[in-house]
Every structure is written in C-alpha cells, then in structure tokens.
Scaffold this active site. Structure first.
Site, short mmCIF file in Angstrom:
data_model
loop_
_atom_site.label_atom_id
_atom_site.label_comp_id
_atom_site.label_asym_id
_atom_site.label_seq_id
_atom_site.Cartn_x
_atom_site.Cartn_y
_atom_site.Cartn_z
N TRP A 102 5.14 4.66 -23.76
CA TRP A 102 5.18 5.51 -22.57
C TRP A 102 5.47 6.97 -22.91
CZ3 TRP A 102 2.33 4.04 -18.92
CH2 TRP A 102 2.19 2.68 -18.62
N ASP A 172 11.84 10.18 -18.20
CA ASP A 172 11.04 9.18 -17.49
C ASP A 172 11.88 7.92 -17.37
OD1 ASP A 172 9.36 7.20 -16.63
OD2 ASP A 172 7.94 7.34 -18.30
N LYS A 196 9.48 -0.90 -10.28
CA LYS A 196 10.38 -1.77 -11.03
C LYS A 196 11.72 -1.91 -10.30
CE LYS A 196 7.82 0.31 -14.64
NZ LYS A 196 6.92 -0.71 -15.03
C1 LIG Z 1 8.45 3.97 -18.62
C2 LIG Z 1 7.17 4.03 -17.85
N1 LIG Z 1 6.60 5.23 -17.62
C3 LIG Z 1 5.45 5.33 -16.94
C4 LIG Z 1 4.80 4.23 -16.44
C5 LIG Z 1 3.50 4.41 -15.70
O1 LIG Z 1 3.69 4.21 -14.35
P1 LIG Z 1 2.49 4.30 -13.33
O2 LIG Z 1 1.59 3.14 -13.60
O3 LIG Z 1 3.18 4.23 -12.01
O4 LIG Z 1 1.79 5.60 -13.53
C6 LIG Z 1 5.35 2.96 -16.65
C7 LIG Z 1 4.67 1.77 -16.10
O5 LIG Z 1 4.96 0.64 -16.33
C8 LIG Z 1 6.56 2.86 -17.37
O6 LIG Z 1 7.12 1.68 -17.61
#
Ligand SMILES: Cc1ncc(COP(=O)(O)O)c(C=O)c1O
Length: 360
Positions: A102, A172, A196
C-alpha cells in the site's frame, strides 16, 4: 444460515448491532416514512447525522480543534494522488517510507504529480520488517513524510509513531484507524478508507491539520481541494450519505464498547492469542518481525501450500470465511478488525489446532 465469522480484509465484517439497527431503520428512518438514503444531503435531518458522526469521531480519536475532519469519496487510493496535489507544489520534494504494497502504491501515484523521494524501502527484506529509523534518507525541507502505519497485505504494523523532526507526517491508517488510541497531534494528515474499521466502502475519513489546507496550489481544481471540502462541510457535491450514516452508527457502537482504550485492549488480546497459536503450533508460520506484527491483519502459511485449499474449505465448513491470503503473499490472512469478536478468534484458533493435529 446465521452469521459466520468473516475474516475479510475489506470490505470487512461490521458490528452485528449496527447492521441490525440499519435493518430496522431501512424503510422508515426516525418515523419519517423514508430511508436515510432517500433524503437530501442538505436536509436538516441529514446534516444532523453528518455533524453527529463528526462529533463522535472527534471524541473517539481526541481530534483537536485545529484539525479539520472530512468525509470524502474515491477511496484511499484517490487520496494517494490528492495528498501530493494538495500538500506540495510541483517543485517540492515529498518523502515516502515504503513498507509494503500500500505504501508502495501511494508513492507510485504521487510520482505522477510530484517529486517523490523513497526515504526507506523494505523490499529487500520482502516487507517483513520496518527499515530502521536511523537509515531513513529524509529530504531536508520535504513537504511531508508519508507512511502506512499498518500494511493490510503484509500484516506489518508500526507500534509507535516515527519522529520526522517537524516535517508533517501523513499516515494511511485505512486498516488500523480506531483500533486503539492515537495522538493526533503527531500527524499532519490521517486518512482511512472506511471499509475495514469505519463502515461501508465509498467513504474516506480524513483528518487534516488546518494550516496544511492553505498549501494547495492554484492549479488544483476546487473539487479536488481539501480546503474547499473543509469549507463546505465535505459537501461540495453529493456525498455517500448511506456510508456516512453507517459510519455514524459504528462510531456510536465504539463509544458503547468503551472507546478506543477498551478497543485497544481487546484488539491486542485477540492478536496475541492468534500469534501465540501460530508460533506454538510448529505447523503455521508468520514471517513478520515480532516487534512489527499487525494487530489487525495476521498472515500465516501452512507447511505445504498444497494444503491451502483443504484448509479454506474446512474453515468455511466450520463457519470461518475469507481466510485466503493476498495473492502477492500466499497462504492465509485473518483480518481481525474491531468488529471481529473475541469468540471469532477463539473459534479460529481452535479450528487451526484441530487442522494441524489432523494434517501435521
Ligand atoms: C492500507 C490501505 N491503503 C489503501 C487501500 C485502498 O483503499 P481503496 O480501495 O478504498 O482505495 C487499502 C485497501 O485495502 C488499504 O488496506
């Protein structure tokens, strides 16, 4: 069929009480003869929902008055691009600490719009440990330092907040927000996709120190500016009202559980129990450095990948679902967010022990 224990990484399990309340209010909300999703976001009734949700999340996280709280859309991924656009000018450097898939994706989106410096990268160790703080190559005068406190895929978590010496820290927190208390003052920006620990997908919670709102360059269109969203109560256009309402119900549920101190105790207990079961089994294995193991996402492998399909099928039979690991890591992953009860972890641990006995 009744409820099962759902270990999905996201969209993830929600508190049953919240789902039941939403069900009861679905067609006739507050005796109005309509659903909350059928009314204007600018109506008094919805504004009250929105304001209450903000007040509750401020109380839960202890958000100081000098921070704006935004309820946006586009997922956390869209923020990967909007954060550099809002917080840095095209000639400013932005620092990224990469500890998994991520934070790597966040850096890669930012590269499209700003000068990205990878201050540290855990790739050589396959993202199983956090690069030692002493080795981070931070840029003097960077606009901010971005990191991901909990890598959902690798199950790697920071259990303290890195000191960036006055450079705003951007986090994040998609998969760890509200799982325990945090000191918001240590951050410039906290953001999290909802699916989540907050509510349904389609919503992003953002906490932004107000002085940072002023940084946005003129070239960024108003709809993409955090400053304009803050000014308009996150309602520059129609927000995802139903997700916002459910988030509000989750915040109230968290308050009824005793708030984040209590959630932190329960989450730590759940994680400890699961890691103990893995480490003591002689069968399962978690590759992450013990000091950085996630309380929320617990990956583990079986001694023989040929057993994975059997494990998953038998787990499903036992009412334990969504345990397949991410394709980039393999094996299993149990996501044990706030809404996963301790009984769910107990059931998983008992199943794992029985499976290991039969197949070990
Ligand atoms: C730590 C983290 N950042 C970003 C995201 C991406 O999220 P989204 O699909 O809402 O853009 C996720 C998705 O699982 C995540 O776990």
């Amino acid at each position: 069929m009744g409820r099962i224990f759902n270990f999905s990484a996201g969209p993830a399990t929600l508190p049953l009480e919240v789902l039941e309340q939403a069900r009861d209010e679905m067609t006739d909300w507050q005796g109005r003869g309509v659903s909350v999703m059928e009314i204007s976001h600018r109506s008094k009734a919805f504004i009250k929902v929105a304001e209450q949700a903000e007040a509750d999340v401020r109380e839960l996280l202890g958000v100081p008055a000098e921070y704006a709280v935004l309820f946006l859309q586009g997922g956390a991924t869209q923020q990967f691009a909007l954060i550099p656009m809002n917080l840095a000018t095209p000639d400013q450097a932005v620092d990224y600490v990469v500890t998994g898939q991520w934070s790597k994706k966040a850096a890669s989106e930012a590269k499209a719009v700003r000068r990205v410096n990878i201050a540290a990268d855990g790739a050589p160790g396959n993202y199983t440990d956090v690069p030692a703080r002493g080795g981070w190559q931070l840029t003097p005068g960077a606009a901010y330092v971005h990191y991901c406190p909990n890598e959902t895929i690798g199950g790697l978590e920071f259990h303290d907040v890195p000191d960036t010496g006055g450079v705003p820290l951007v986090a994040d927190m998609s998969s760890t927000i509200l799982s325990r208390p945090v000191d918001v003052r240590k951050f410039g920006v906290i953001y999290a996709g909802a699916q989540k620990n907050i509510g349904p997908a389609g919503l992003v919670l953002m906490i932004v120190r107000k002085d940072l709102l002023e940084r946005v360059p003129e070239t960024v269109p108003p709809i993409l500016r955090y400053a304009s969203q803050a000014k308009e109560g996150s309602m520059l256009n129609t927000p995802p009202t139903y997700s916002w309402y459910i988030a509000g119900l989750v915040f109230q549920w968290l308050k009824r559980q005793g708030g984040l101190v209590k959630m932190g105790e329960v989450n730590r207990r759940k994680a400890d129990r699961l890691y103990r079961a893995i480490d003591g089994s002689g069968f399962y294995r978690n590759p992450v450095a013990p000091a950085h193991r996630s309380w929320m996402n617990v990956p583990f492998t079986l001694p023989d990948a040929g057993l994975d399909a059997v494990f998953l099928a038998e787990a499903q039979q036992a009412g334990l679902s969504e345990l397949k690991g991410h394709r980039s890591v393999g094996g299993m992953r149990a996501s044990i967010y706030n809404a996963m009860p301790e009984a769910g972890v107990d059931a998983l641990v008992a199943f794992m022990a029985d499976f290991a006995r039969r197949h070990g």
